[in-house]
Design an enzyme around this catalytic site. Structure first.
Site, short mmCIF file in Angstrom:
data_model
loop_
_atom_site.label_atom_id
_atom_site.label_comp_id
_atom_site.label_asym_id
_atom_site.label_seq_id
_atom_site.Cartn_x
_atom_site.Cartn_y
_atom_site.Cartn_z
N HIS A 1 4.18 4.51 12.74
CA HIS A 1 4.35 4.38 11.29
C HIS A 1 5.43 5.39 10.92
O HIS A 1 5.21 6.59 11.02
CB HIS A 1 3.01 4.70 10.62
CG HIS A 1 3.06 4.77 9.12
ND1 HIS A 1 2.57 3.75 8.33
CD2 HIS A 1 3.51 5.72 8.27
CE1 HIS A 1 2.73 4.09 7.05
NE2 HIS A 1 3.29 5.28 6.99
N ASN B 1 9.13 4.30 3.63
CA ASN B 1 8.94 3.79 4.99
C ASN B 1 10.25 3.19 5.49
O ASN B 1 11.12 2.82 4.70
CB ASN B 1 7.88 2.67 4.98
CG ASN B 1 6.52 3.15 4.49
OD1 ASN B 1 6.22 3.08 3.31
ND2 ASN B 1 5.73 3.65 5.40
N HIS C 1 8.66 6.94 8.56
CA HIS C 1 9.34 7.09 7.27
C HIS C 1 10.80 7.45 7.54
O HIS C 1 11.11 8.13 8.52
CB HIS C 1 8.66 8.16 6.42
CG HIS C 1 7.40 7.66 5.76
ND1 HIS C 1 7.29 7.49 4.41
CD2 HIS C 1 6.22 7.26 6.28
CE1 HIS C 1 6.09 7.02 4.11
NE2 HIS C 1 5.40 6.88 5.23
N ARG D 1 0.84 -1.20 0.00
CA ARG D 1 0.00 0.00 0.00
C ARG D 1 0.88 1.26 0.00
O ARG D 1 1.08 1.88 -1.03
CB ARG D 1 -0.95 -0.05 1.22
CG ARG D 1 -2.21 0.78 1.05
CD ARG D 1 -2.00 2.25 1.20
NE ARG D 1 -1.46 2.60 2.52
CZ ARG D 1 -0.99 3.80 2.83
NH1 ARG D 1 -0.96 4.76 1.92
NH2 ARG D 1 -0.50 4.05 4.02
N ASP D 2 1.43 1.63 1.14
CA ASP D 2 2.20 2.89 1.23
C ASP D 2 3.41 2.86 0.30
O ASP D 2 3.75 3.86 -0.33
CB ASP D 2 2.66 3.08 2.68
CG ASP D 2 2.92 4.55 3.02
OD1 ASP D 2 2.74 5.40 2.15
OD2 ASP D 2 3.30 4.82 4.17
N CYS E 1 7.70 9.94 -0.52
CA CYS E 1 6.93 10.94 0.19
C CYS E 1 6.36 11.87 -0.87
O CYS E 1 7.12 12.45 -1.65
CB CYS E 1 7.82 11.69 1.16
SG CYS E 1 6.95 13.04 1.99
ZN ZN Z 1 3.34 6.42 5.27
#
Ligand code: ZN
Length: 298
Positions: free
Chosen positions: A202, A244, A204, A12-13, A235
Site C-alpha cells: 500500500h 495514494n 503513497h 476509503r483512503d 496524508c
Molecule cells: Zn494509505
C-alpha cells in the site's frame, strides 16, 4: 483471474483524506464506476466513528448502494471489534484490518499501543474465519514513521508472522506516510515471501517514489497493489502531500510492462475524469490528463 490484484482504495483512503465530504450515494457511485472499469477489488468503506472521520460516515448506506458485479471483491476497513460488528452485518466480502508498526503513530492514529491493536486484529481474524469472511492485514508505517523515523524491517516481519499465524489471509506492507524507497520495498516484500500468504503493498506517492516502489514490489513477488483512482487522498501528517499512488498511472505502467490486471484502462481514465468533476479540482493522476498511449506496438 490476473496474477496481480489491484485494490482501489479511493473510496476509503482517498476520500477519507479529502477536504470535500461526499454523500453516501456519490461514494457508492464511485465504487460502482470502479467495478465497471474492471477493478477486481475495492476498499469501499471504513467502519469508524463518524464524529472522528466525517468523510466515512454512513458506511452501511454506501454498501447498500453497491450494485454488485461478479468477480469483484468488495472490502471494508475495520480497526476494532465495533467496526467488525458493523462490517459483518453488511454484504461485504472482505475485511481489511490495519494498524501501525510504529508505536507512536498507532497511539496517535488508533488511540492504542501497537500490541493492543494487534490483539484486536487477532480477535477480528478469528471472528472473520468463523464468519467465512476473507481477512487482509495492513501493517502501517512499515517503511518509516514521522515520529519514530526509519522502522526496522525485522520488527515488521515479526508482526506479519504473528498475524499470519493468527489467520491473516494476506499481508500488506503500507508506506502510510510515503517515505519508502525501492531498496526497502524490495527487501521487505522479498522477505515476506516466507510468510506463505499473498503479500501486497500500500503505497503513497508523497515523495514521488510510489510508482518506482510499486514496480519493484511486483518484481519482488507482491501480488496485491493498493492504489487510488486519480491519485486522490493525502496524508494526515503532511498537509500539502499527495495521496495514494494513482491507479490508472499504475495500470498504464503495468500494462506497458506486459502484466495483466484485467482492468480497462480507458474506462478507468473516465472514472478519474468523473471524479475530477465531483471533487471540483484537478487530481494528482497524470495519465488521465496526458492521455493513454500504446508504448509498445503489437
Ligand atoms: Zn494509505
Amino acid at each position: 483471474m490476473s496474477a496481480l490484484t489491484i485494490c482501489d482504495v479511493a473510496p476509503r483512503d482517498g476520500l477519507q483524506n479529502d477536504s470535500k465530504i461526499l454523500d453516501a450515494a456519490t461514494r457508492a457511485e464511485l465504487v460502482n464506476r470502479l467495478a465497471a472499469a474492471g477493478i477486481p477489488r475495492i476498499e469501499a468503506v471504513s467502519f469508524v466513528n463518524p464524529a472522528r472521520v466525517p468523510q466515512m460516515a454512513d458506511a452501511e448506506e454506501v454498501v447498500a448502494g453497491i450494485e454488485r458485479l461478479d468477480g469483484v471483491t468488495y472490502a471494508g476497513l475495520a480497526l476494532n471489534d465495533r467496526g467488525y460488528d458493523r462490517l459483518r452485518e453488511t454484504t461485504l466480502d472482505e475485511v481489511h484490518f490495519a494498524f501501525a508498526v510504529s508505536e507512536e503513530f498507532n497511539r496517535r492514529n488508533a488511540g492504542a499501543g501497537t500490541d493492543e491493536s494487534v490483539q484486536a486484529g487477532e480477535r477480528i481474524l478469528a471472528r472473520a474465519r468463523e464468519d467465512g469472511i476473507r481477512a487482509t492485514v495492513t501493517l502501517g508505517t512499515s517503511f518509516g514513521c514521522p515520529f519514530e523515523g526509519a522502522i526496522d524491517p525485522r520488527r515488521v516481519l515479526e508482526l506479519a508472522e504473528r498475524l499470519t499465524a493468527g489467520g491473516a489471509d494476506e499481508i500488506v506492507f503500507a508506506d502510510t506516510v510515503g517515505v519508502a524507497v525501492p531498496r526497502q520495498v524490495r527487501h521487505l516484500v522479498g522477505e515476506g515471501a516466507a510468510l506463505g500468504v499473498p503479500v501486497g503493498v500500500h503505497l503513497h506517492n508523497t515523495r514521488n517514489t510510489g510508482i518506482a516502489n510499486a514496480l519493484v514490489a511486483v518484481e519482488a513477488g507482491a501480488t496485491v497493489l493498493d492504489a487510488s483512482v486519480g491519485g486522490v487522498g493525502g496524508c494526515p501528517f503532511a498537509p500539502r502531500a499527495t495521496g495514494n499512488i494513482c491507479t490508472e498511472d499504475l495500470v498504464y505502467l503495468l500494462h506497458g510492462e506486459g502484466l495483466d490486471t484485467g482492468i480497462d484502462l480507458d474506462a478507468l481514465v473516465e472514472v478519474a475524469q468523473w471524479l475530477e468533476g465531483v471533487l471540483g479540482r484537478e487530481l494528482e493522476g497524470m495519465v488521465y490528463k496526458a492521455g493513454v498511449f500504446a508504448p509498445v506496438s503489437g
